[in-house]
Design an enzyme around this catalytic site. Sequence first.
Site: not given
Ligand code: GTP
Ligand code: SPV
Ligand code: MN
Length: 604
Positions: A79, A207, A216, A236, A258-260, A264, A287, A378-379, A503-504, A506
Site C-alpha cells: 500500500r 496492489y 481497505k 481493522h 498491518s502484518a502484526c 495468525n 482482517d 508477498s501474499r 503464535y499458538g 498466545n
Molecule cells: P495484514 O494482513 O497486513 O493486516 O496483517 P496481519 O495482522 O494479518 O498479520 P499476520 O498474521 O499475517 O502476521 C504478520 C507477520 O507477523 C508474519 O510474518 C507472522 O509470522 C508474524 N507473527 C504473527 N504472529 C506472531 C507472534 O505471535 N509472534 C511473532 N514473533 N510473530 C508473529
Molecule cells: C494490510 O495492509 O493491512 C492488509 C493488506 O491487510 S492490504 O489489503 O493490502 O491492505
Molecule cells: Mn490488514
Amino acid sequence: MTPNSSEANTMTKSRALADWVTEAARLTQPDRIVWCDGSEEENERLTREALAAGTLIKLNQEKRPGCYLHRSNPNDVARTEQLTFICTPTKDEAGPTNNWMAPDEAYGKLRGWLKGSMRGRTMYVIPYVLGPVGSHFAKVGVELTDSVYVALNMRIMTRMGKAALEMLDDSDDFGRGLHCTLDLDPERKLICHFPQDNTVWSVGSGYGGNALLSKKCFALRIASWAGRTEGWLAEHMLIVGIQNPKGETTYVAAAFPSACGKTNLAMLTPPPSMLEKGWRVFTVGDDIAWLRVGPDGRLWAINPEAGYFGVAPGTSARSNLNAMRMLEHDSIFTNVAMAPDGDVWWEGMDVDPADGMLDWQGRSWDPKSGQKAAHPNSRFTTPMKNNPVLSPEADNRNGVPISVIIFGGRRATTMPLVLESYDWTHGVYMGATMGSETTAAATGAVGVVRRDPMAMLPFCGYNMGDYWAHWLKMRSAIKKPPRIFMVNWFRKNEKGHFLWPGYGENLRVLKWMLDRIDGKANALDTPVGRVPRPEDLDLTGLHVSPEHLREALAVNPKEWNAELHSAGEFFTQIGSTVPEELRHRHAEMLDALNGNGARRHAQA
Ligand code: GTP
Ligand code: SPV
Ligand code: MN
C-alpha cells in the site's frame, strides 16, 4: 462488443448501476465490458486469459491444484499511504492523520488520467456483497477494473457476481469503485475516497490494498464513515471464536496493525497441553470486522470478506499449520519465490530452499546473496472455505457476539505481553494511543514506531478525534460491553530476541482474558492497566524462562513515562477534536505513574 447502456440494462435492474457503468466506459473507453457473474465457468475463462497474458503463472498442479503465481511490477508491492486521499468538502472532515484533497480537484485530476485509459483493454464489472448475503450488516459494492488479476482476487475475497446484483435489485445504493492500472508510473498513482459519494477512484496501482477496492477502501475507509453516521463500527480486526473444554465459545475481536499477527491469531493452533484439554479455535475473520449493537444490547460482529489476503513470509507448519493446509489448493500467490518444481517458497516457511529457485521477480536466486527470495510483503489470496478451522458462524447473518476486544502492536519495548483496561474509556484510550513498528505492508521505512490508533491510522475515513469520540459514544449503546485488553507479542530482550514464543502460545494469554471475565484469574493493578503475574497464566507444558516471562510482563515506569509523553504529543497533533475524557485519563495516568495519583498502585 461496444460498450452501451442497453447491454448493461440486461445485466442489472439498477438504472443507477447501468448509467454509472456507461459513464465510466465513456470516460475510460475500454474495448470490451465484461460483467462478472461469479460462476466457475467464468473463473476458468479468466484464469486462462490471465495465463495467456502472463499475468498468472501456473504452479505445480499436482502439489497445488488450482494455485497460481502473480509477479507484480517491482515498484507496486505494498500500500502507498502517501498517495491515499480522503476527499471531503473540508479538510477538517478528513482530519490531521489523513491526506486530503478537495473532491473537485481529485475528480478533475483523475478524470484527466482516466480519459481513454482502458483503450485496447477490457473493463470488468465486479458486483460484490460485503458481509453474509441477506444480513442486515451487508452492503453491495461494484468495482470497475481493467485488471484480470483484480477480478480473480475479488472473486476469492468477496461474495461476487450474481448474488450481489440480486441483492442490489433496482436500488442505487451501492459503493462505486473505479480502478485502472494505468502504466504504474508512481507519478500517476492516487487512491481517492469520496465518502459523501460512496465512491473510490484508484489509479496507477495493481496492489491488493490499493486495487481490491472492497477491502481497505470500502470495508474500512468508506464503511468507517458510514458507521459513524449510522451508529456502528468498521474496524481493522480479526474475529475469532475460542471454544473451552466445556464446549462454550467466546468471540474475540482484535485490532493489530498491518502484518502484526491478525491472520495468525485468527486461525491459531492451540498448544498441545490445551488441545488435549479440549480447547479449540475457529476463524470468523482475519482482517476486517463490522460491529453493531444487537437487539440484546451486546456488540455483534461480522466479517465483511469471504477470503484472506494474507502475509506469506513467516507462515509455516510450525507457526500456522491451518494456513499451510488452506494454501494447498485454489489460491493465488503474489510475489513469493518459485521452486524449480513449480512449488512456492518464502522465508520462514521452515522448508530448505531448493536449488534453482526463482525469486519474486523471476530472477534466479542465490541463497548466499543476502537478498530475500520472496518479497517481505508477498501474499496469498485464498477463499475462507479453504480454512480447516473456519467457524460454522462465519456466514451467520447475525454475526457473533463479541465478549473481548483486543488492541495490539509490534513493540520491542515498553508494552507488556498483556494489559487489561480498567473500563471502556480506558480501553478506548489504550487503542487511541497505541504504537507499533511499521512493516512491509506499506511502502516506506520498516521498524519505526508510530502511533497507530486502533490499527486504523491508514484506514479511518474521517477525523481521528471524531473517531475516538464515536468509540466512546458507542459505550452508551452497548448494554454489556466487551472487556478491552492490549497485547504485545513482539517484546524483545536486550539481545534482540522475542521474550514470548507467540503464535499458538498466545492462546494462553486469551485464556487469561476469559478467566478474568469469569472472575477466575488474578491480576496486578498498575498505573497503566492490569497485568498478570507469571503465576496467573496457565503455563502448563510451556518452556519459557521465568526471567523472560517477568521481562515480558514488566511495566517499567521509565519506559511508560516516555510512552505517555509520546501519546501526549499525538494528542497535540490531533488537536481540538481529542475527546476531553481521553485527555483527562491521560493526565490521571501520568499522575499515577509518578506517584501523585489518587489510586494506589502496586508496581510490576
Ligand atoms: P495484514 O494482513 O497486513 O493486516 O496483517 P496481519 O495482522 O494479518 O498479520 P499476520 O498474521 O499475517 O502476521 C504478520 C507477520 O507477523 C508474519 O510474518 C507472522 O509470522 C508474524 N507473527 C504473527 N504472529 C506472531 C507472534 O505471535 N509472534 C511473532 N514473533 N510473530 C508473529
Ligand atoms: C494490510 O495492509 O493491512 C492488509 C493488506 O491487510 S492490504 O489489503 O493490502 O491492505
Ligand atoms: Mn490488514
